[in-house]
Design a protein around this motif. Structure first.
Motif, mmCIF file in Angstrom:
data_model
loop_
_atom_site.group_PDB
_atom_site.id
_atom_site.type_symbol
_atom_site.label_atom_id
_atom_site.label_comp_id
_atom_site.label_asym_id
_atom_site.label_seq_id
_atom_site.Cartn_x
_atom_site.Cartn_y
_atom_site.Cartn_z
ATOM 1 N N VAL A 51 0.883 -1.163 0.000
ATOM 2 C CA VAL A 51 0.000 0.000 0.000
ATOM 3 C C VAL A 51 0.920 1.211 0.000
ATOM 4 O O VAL A 51 1.622 1.464 0.977
ATOM 5 N N CYS A 53 1.778 4.743 0.502
ATOM 6 C CA CYS A 53 1.150 5.783 1.304
ATOM 7 C C CYS A 53 1.730 7.177 1.062
ATOM 8 O O CYS A 53 1.188 8.148 1.565
ATOM 9 N N TYR A 67 0.096 -3.424 -6.491
ATOM 10 C CA TYR A 67 0.030 -2.600 -5.292
ATOM 11 C C TYR A 67 -1.228 -1.738 -5.291
ATOM 12 O O TYR A 67 -1.908 -1.596 -6.294
ATOM 13 N N CYS A 68 -1.519 -1.166 -4.115
ATOM 14 C CA CYS A 68 -2.614 -0.213 -3.948
ATOM 15 C C CYS A 68 -1.997 1.164 -3.754
ATOM 16 O O CYS A 68 -1.065 1.317 -2.963
ATOM 17 N N TYR A 76 -7.521 6.939 -0.936
ATOM 18 C CA TYR A 76 -7.495 6.108 0.268
ATOM 19 C C TYR A 76 -8.646 5.101 0.314
ATOM 20 O O TYR A 76 -8.427 3.907 0.502
ATOM 21 N N ALA A 79 -8.313 2.476 -2.358
ATOM 22 C CA ALA A 79 -7.206 1.566 -2.043
ATOM 23 C C ALA A 79 -7.590 0.588 -0.937
ATOM 24 O O ALA A 79 -7.253 -0.592 -0.995
ATOM 25 N N LEU A 83 -7.633 -3.358 -1.312
ATOM 26 C CA LEU A 83 -6.851 -4.193 -0.403
ATOM 27 C C LEU A 83 -7.720 -5.278 0.215
ATOM 28 O O LEU A 83 -7.362 -6.452 0.204
#
Length: 92
Positions: A51, A53, A67-68, A76, A79, A83
């Motif tokens: 993730v 960030c 990936y997120c 957010y 994602a 996830l």
């Protein structure tokens, strides 16, 4: 590679895991421990889900991992849903 000898908390968790959520950041990318945990997880069939960030350049060894992206407030929620959809459901 994970260190040999006594098994720590992270190693115990990885041994029991099917998935690993990686909070991907510049500090994580620079960490030898994180790189070793990711490598070990992938070598042992554990699905690694980074993730991201904060914006940064992914290390080359992470380019093959889906990936997120969660670097903005707008990303957010999307994602987080992405996830959760990747994680296995626990039977109750």
């Amino acid at each position: 590679m994970l260190p040999t000898g006594g098994i720590g908390t992270m190693q115990k968790a990885l041994l029991a895991a099917t998935h690993m959520v990686l909070v991907a950041s510049p500090r994580a990318a620079e960490s030898e421990n994180v790189s070793g945990e990711v490598e070990w997880a992938r070598d042992n069939g554990i699905t690694v889900i980074p993730v991201i960030c904060e914006p940064f350049k992914l290390p080359p060894q992470w380019h093959t991992i889906q990936y997120c992206q969660a670097t903005t407030d707008a990303e957010y929620d999307r994602a987080l849903l992405q996830l959760v959809s990747q994680l296995p459901r626990r039977e109750t």
